[in-house]
Design a protein around this motif. Sequence first.
Motif, mmCIF file in Angstrom:
data_model
loop_
_atom_site.group_PDB
_atom_site.id
_atom_site.type_symbol
_atom_site.label_atom_id
_atom_site.label_comp_id
_atom_site.label_asym_id
_atom_site.label_seq_id
_atom_site.Cartn_x
_atom_site.Cartn_y
_atom_site.Cartn_z
ATOM 1 N N ARG A 172 -11.578 14.724 -34.114
ATOM 2 C CA ARG A 172 -10.126 14.612 -34.220
ATOM 3 C C ARG A 172 -9.773 13.331 -34.959
ATOM 4 O O ARG A 172 -10.028 12.221 -34.490
ATOM 5 C CB ARG A 172 -9.488 14.597 -32.824
ATOM 6 N N TYR B 22 -8.376 18.215 -37.033
ATOM 7 C CA TYR B 22 -9.807 18.332 -36.755
ATOM 8 C C TYR B 22 -10.559 18.595 -38.051
ATOM 9 O O TYR B 22 -10.107 19.388 -38.893
ATOM 10 C CB TYR B 22 -10.085 19.472 -35.780
ATOM 11 N N ARG C 3 -6.874 10.951 -36.153
ATOM 12 C CA ARG C 3 -5.524 10.780 -35.643
ATOM 13 C C ARG C 3 -4.913 9.437 -36.056
ATOM 14 O O ARG C 3 -5.630 8.448 -36.242
ATOM 15 C CB ARG C 3 -5.505 10.917 -34.117
#
Length: 381
Positions: A65, A59, A67
């Motif tokens: 987020r 984060y 990813r």
Amino acid sequence: MDFLATLATWIWQYGIMFLLVLTLVVFIHELGHFLVARWCGVTVKAFSIGFGPEIYGFYDKHGTRWRFAWIPLGGYVKFIDDDNASSQGSSTKGLTASERAGAFHSKPVSSRAAVVAAGPIANFLLATVLYAALNMTVGVRVLPALVDGVVPNSPAAQAGFQPGDQVVAINNTAIEKFEDLQRIVGSSAGEPLAFTIERNGEKLTLNATPNVDEQRDAFGRTFRRGLIGIQRTMSADKVRTVDVGIPQAILLGVGETYGNISQTIAGLWDIVTRRQSAEQMGGPIMMAEVTAKVAELGWEPMLRWIAFISANIGFLNLLPIPVLDGGHLLFYGYEAVRRKPASERMQQMGFQVGLAVLMMLVVFVNFNDIMNVWRRITGTG
């Protein structure tokens, strides 16, 4: 065991390099969406490279987020009110008043369109920057459109071409280098062309229709190209390297990016009109193989290949197919004209049709890949 060893070698030689290139291009695309979304006050919930289960993520200070996922063929930016990764449908249920202020679907249509268009634009910018950087660092190589030889009984011979002629225009389109001539002739099989040439200081017009030449490329795909029978010496002493400044390098970069897109549009049109075989449409396997072969040629061809991929991913995302960025822009254009969004039913139908078209295209290009690999393995093509 031999098959597994071959597969492992293929993945290492072709797959890894292709994934690195694709990850860069996808990252730039999604970064375009992300940066403009932030600029427009949209809250970004997730920035994903790849789909499916997460491999690694973290984060940032804004709560986004970041990813990496297991299926590396694409990516997405998900906003706080998105129902899914494709921004199809929204919901503010359970959001606080401050969170609703960052909802993507509550923003003006101009802001939403800017966010969606930013992805393809970022790809075009990447291509332009790479081309401009190469133009500044290695210069611009120019092979003049001079005729060194004419194939007997060819369209060029019948039209009256002679060694020493310089082609300056085709159908009133200026020709600056031999590659321009090859590109136009190659995509004009069976079409009459008017060549403006310079011969001993005099301008002449010669008319020739390129023959249709059907060949197979190194990957077994059939393609057709136009040939008129002009020969050009490709020796190093015939190539001029021109140094260019920053403004001209950028302008040339824009032109090369535009040329990539124009070439893709012409290729798609040729396939639709059946002037070219649909066999040449390839998917990840073909892209991986080409990437590996280009990488062997050095860093300059590799950067040009990345620029080519980036420009075309930007263009393909602008196709007016729901699910793609172009489909979203189509609905936003409708909303801007009608002063109200398309009905939910219309959007759902468009999404379903777009998804079906996209899936059929994915199946088709992957089938082409598999069949071409099979033909090479079995020697049947």
